[in-house]
Design an enzyme around this catalytic site. Structure first.
Site, PDB file in Angstrom:
ATOM      1  N   ARG A  55       0.823  -1.222   0.000  1.00  0.00           N
ATOM      2  CA  ARG A  55       0.000   0.000   0.000  1.00  0.00           C
ATOM      3  C   ARG A  55       0.853   1.266   0.000  1.00  0.00           C
ATOM      4  NH1 ARG A  55      -4.736   0.265   3.985  1.00  0.00           N
ATOM      5  NH2 ARG A  55      -5.103   2.093   2.687  1.00  0.00           N
TER       6      ARG A  55
ATOM      7  N   TYR B 194      -7.812  15.020  -6.667  1.00  0.00           N
ATOM      8  CA  TYR B 194      -8.120  16.319  -6.052  1.00  0.00           C
ATOM      9  C   TYR B 194      -7.389  16.427  -4.725  1.00  0.00           C
ATOM     10  CZ  TYR B 194     -11.824  13.439  -3.796  1.00  0.00           C
ATOM     11  OH  TYR B 194     -12.527  12.451  -3.152  1.00  0.00           O
ATOM     12  N   PRO B 195      -6.999  17.658  -4.371  1.00  0.00           N
ATOM     13  CA  PRO B 195      -6.387  17.867  -3.063  1.00  0.00           C
ATOM     14  C   PRO B 195      -7.459  18.199  -2.024  1.00  0.00           C
ATOM     15  CG  PRO B 195      -6.149  19.851  -4.392  1.00  0.00           C
ATOM     16  CD  PRO B 195      -6.947  18.867  -5.224  1.00  0.00           C
ATOM     17  N   MET B 196      -7.174  17.949  -0.760  1.00  0.00           N
ATOM     18  CA  MET B 196      -8.161  18.274   0.282  1.00  0.00           C
ATOM     19  C   MET B 196      -7.493  18.597   1.620  1.00  0.00           C
ATOM     20  SD  MET B 196      -9.913  14.672   1.437  1.00  0.00           S
ATOM     21  CE  MET B 196     -10.566  15.372   2.952  1.00  0.00           C
ATOM     22  N   ASN B 197      -8.263  19.255   2.458  1.00  0.00           N
ATOM     23  CA  ASN B 197      -7.852  19.576   3.834  1.00  0.00           C
ATOM     24  C   ASN B 197      -8.872  19.011   4.801  1.00  0.00           C
ATOM     25  OD1 ASN B 197      -5.724  21.240   3.049  1.00  0.00           O
ATOM     26  ND2 ASN B 197      -6.975  23.096   3.109  1.00  0.00           N
ATOM     27  N   LYS B 198      -8.480  18.927   6.055  1.00  0.00           N
ATOM     28  CA  LYS B 198      -9.452  18.746   7.142  1.00  0.00           C
ATOM     29  C   LYS B 198      -9.548  20.103   7.846  1.00  0.00           C
ATOM     30  CE  LYS B 198     -10.085  14.082   7.126  1.00  0.00           C
ATOM     31  NZ  LYS B 198      -9.454  13.063   7.954  1.00  0.00           N
TER      32      LYS B 198
ATOM     33  N   SER C 235     -16.234  13.922   5.886  1.00  0.00           N
ATOM     34  CA  SER C 235     -16.236  14.812   4.719  1.00  0.00           C
ATOM     35  C   SER C 235     -17.244  15.943   4.888  1.00  0.00           C
ATOM     36  CB  SER C 235     -16.557  14.014   3.448  1.00  0.00           C
ATOM     37  OG  SER C 235     -15.562  13.049   3.228  1.00  0.00           O
TER      38      SER C 235
ATOM     39  N   HIS D 121     -15.772   6.365   7.617  1.00  0.00           N
ATOM     40  CA  HIS D 121     -15.197   6.690   6.292  1.00  0.00           C
ATOM     41  C   HIS D 121     -14.728   5.402   5.592  1.00  0.00           C
ATOM     42  CE1 HIS D 121     -12.502   8.662   3.345  1.00  0.00           C
ATOM     43  NE2 HIS D 121     -11.626   7.743   3.700  1.00  0.00           N
TER      44      HIS D 121
HETATM   45  C1  VOV Z   1     -12.024   3.823  -2.339  1.00  0.00           C
HETATM   46  C2  VOV Z   1     -12.360   3.796  -1.138  1.00  0.00           C
HETATM   47  C3  VOV Z   1     -11.713   4.278   0.122  1.00  0.00           C
HETATM   48  C4  VOV Z   1     -11.369   3.492   1.185  1.00  0.00           C
HETATM   49  C5  VOV Z   1     -11.533   1.982   1.318  1.00  0.00           C
HETATM   50  C6  VOV Z   1     -10.793   4.358   2.179  1.00  0.00           C
HETATM   51  C7  VOV Z   1     -10.356   3.919   3.441  1.00  0.00           C
HETATM   52  C8  VOV Z   1      -9.595   4.731   4.268  1.00  0.00           C
HETATM   53  C9  VOV Z   1      -9.028   4.285   5.517  1.00  0.00           C
HETATM   54  C10 VOV Z   1      -9.233   2.901   6.123  1.00  0.00           C
HETATM   55  C11 VOV Z   1      -8.291   5.331   6.025  1.00  0.00           C
HETATM   56  C12 VOV Z   1      -7.512   5.364   7.370  1.00  0.00           C
HETATM   57  C13 VOV Z   1      -6.281   4.554   7.364  1.00  0.00           C
HETATM   58  C14 VOV Z   1      -5.382   4.833   6.193  1.00  0.00           C
HETATM   59  O1  VOV Z   1      -5.464   4.027   5.261  1.00  0.00           O
HETATM   60  O2  VOV Z   1      -4.705   5.858   6.208  1.00  0.00           O
HETATM   61  C15 VOV Z   1      -8.378   6.405   5.096  1.00  0.00           C
HETATM   62  C16 VOV Z   1      -7.708   7.613   5.227  1.00  0.00           C
HETATM   63  C17 VOV Z   1      -7.998   8.712   4.432  1.00  0.00           C
HETATM   64  N1  VOV Z   1      -8.889   8.775   3.392  1.00  0.00           N
HETATM   65 FE1  VOV Z   1      -9.948   7.259   2.632  1.00  0.00          FE
HETATM   66  N2  VOV Z   1     -10.785   5.655   1.710  1.00  0.00           N
HETATM   67  C18 VOV Z   1     -11.361   5.655   0.463  1.00  0.00           C
HETATM   68  C19 VOV Z   1     -11.603   6.760  -0.360  1.00  0.00           C
HETATM   69  C20 VOV Z   1     -11.324   8.053   0.037  1.00  0.00           C
HETATM   70  C21 VOV Z   1     -11.798   9.236  -0.616  1.00  0.00           C
HETATM   71  C22 VOV Z   1     -12.711   9.269  -1.816  1.00  0.00           C
HETATM   72  C23 VOV Z   1     -11.302  10.320   0.051  1.00  0.00           C
HETATM   73  C24 VOV Z   1     -11.619  11.782  -0.223  1.00  0.00           C
HETATM   74  C25 VOV Z   1     -12.705  12.254   0.754  1.00  0.00           C
HETATM   75  C26 VOV Z   1     -13.944  12.781   0.077  1.00  0.00           C
HETATM   76  O3  VOV Z   1     -14.949  12.971   0.803  1.00  0.00           O
HETATM   77  O4  VOV Z   1     -13.959  13.033  -1.122  1.00  0.00           O
HETATM   78  C27 VOV Z   1     -10.478   9.832   1.100  1.00  0.00           C
HETATM   79  C28 VOV Z   1      -9.737  10.623   1.952  1.00  0.00           C
HETATM   80  C29 VOV Z   1      -8.919  10.079   2.943  1.00  0.00           C
HETATM   81  C30 VOV Z   1      -7.977  10.850   3.698  1.00  0.00           C
HETATM   82  C31 VOV Z   1      -7.700  12.335   3.502  1.00  0.00           C
HETATM   83  C32 VOV Z   1      -7.395  10.010   4.615  1.00  0.00           C
HETATM   84  C33 VOV Z   1      -6.336  10.392   5.662  1.00  0.00           C
HETATM   85  C34 VOV Z   1      -7.097  10.989   6.821  1.00  0.00           C
HETATM   86  C35 VOV Z   1      -6.330  11.298   8.042  1.00  0.00           C
HETATM   87  O5  VOV Z   1      -6.849  12.132   8.819  1.00  0.00           O
HETATM   88  O6  VOV Z   1      -5.245  10.756   8.271  1.00  0.00           O
HETATM   89  N3  VOV Z   1     -10.537   8.443   1.105  1.00  0.00           N
HETATM   90  N4  VOV Z   1      -9.205   6.027   4.056  1.00  0.00           N
END
Ligand code: VOV
Length: 250
Positions: A132, A146-150, A224, A173
């Protein structure tokens, strides 16, 4: 002070967006265009040995809309490697027919929100974790970036939430994301300290409609809905050496 999530980092990432200068391309003569294409092919042919040596991965996609015409996405072991690639592209004849549209610098990141308790083993020895952190780009038909913030606003400040709350929100999420297994592959890259937003989100799919479905569904999820802030979206179609040449054919 609040507890920061632990993160693991893998390959550095450069999303290099370019536009085509069609005026210059059409004004060039056949020989100039042939040289430019030859140098473009030679540049792209350097990517697969890097991937075979597990030192990085690369992909190129055309971009729909006027924000850019194509993006080269590079994953490499160091910022020096990314810099070298960017400079090498700028030196080839084809680059003279392009202009810079946008770029994003980040690093593949995994956080420990859902990692479970540590069993004392080194995650960097775990082949699933490594796969990964150092992913081979899937060459799926479509890309969405796309870029994003929290958010850090008074009432909605992600960074002021305690670890348990953030973990709970990230679990929801992850659950939504898992519903897209096999349809969308996500690569999350961290960019705090590297670029203007906090994360880059790169999604790959065979069916581009799945981008809309996933992003829309996530909009209703608290992480989100309440805390997400989003930059410009770029969506594109996979380019191979052949289809890139086809796109440039006059
Ligand atoms: C395709 C699907 C998908 C899946 C399975 C998934 C799962 C996960 C897991 C399990 C985790 C946490 C552990 C890790 O793996 O880091 C994350 C982490 C994260 N994600 Fe996610 N995410 C997806 C998809 C996915 C999308 C579409 C987005 C954009 C959000 C949106 O609204 O547009 C996103 C964002 C993020 C971010 C910014 C982080 C880091 C956040 C932080 O604060 O550190 N993510 N994500």
């Amino acid at each position: 002070m609040n507890e920061a999530a632990m993160t693991l980092e893998g390959w550095y990432a450069l999303h290099d967006f370019r536009s085509l200068n069609w005026t210059a391309w059409t004004a060039a003569d056949d020989e100039e265009r042939a040289v430019a294409l030859e140098e473009l092919h030679a540049f792209m042919q350097e990517w697969s040995p890097v991937e075979e040596a597990k030192q990085g991965s690369s992909a190129v996609y055309s971009i729909i809309g006027q924000k850019a015409d194509f993006v080269m996405m590079f994953l490499r072991e160091s910022l020096e490697d990314l810099n070298q690639l960017e400079t090498a592209f700028n030196k080839i004849a084809f680059a003279q027919y392009t202009t810079k549209a946008y770029s994003y610098v980040s690093i593949v990141e995994l956080s420990n929100y859902l990692a479970g308790g540590s069993d004392g083993s080194d995650p960097m020895q775990n082949p699933h974790v490594i796969a990964r952190l150092k992913p081979v780009l899937p060459q799926a038909k479509h890309i969405c970036f796309y870029p994003m913030n929290k958010k850090r606003e008074l009432a909605d400040n992600w960074y002021m939430l305690d670890m348990d709350k953030r973990r709970e929100l990230m679990a929801s999420h992850g659950l939504i994301g898992r519903g897209y297994a096999g349809k969308v592959k996500q690569i999350i890259t961290g960019s705090v300290g590297f670029d203007d937003w906090e994360w880059g989100v790169t999604l790959f799919a065979e069916d581009p409609l799945q981008f809309k479905k996933l992003v829309y569904e996530m909009r209703f999820d608290e992480v989100s809905a309440r805390y997400g802030e989003f930059g410009p979206f770029y969506v594109g179609n996979l380019l191979t050496e052949d289809s890139f040449e086809e796109m440039l054919k006059l």
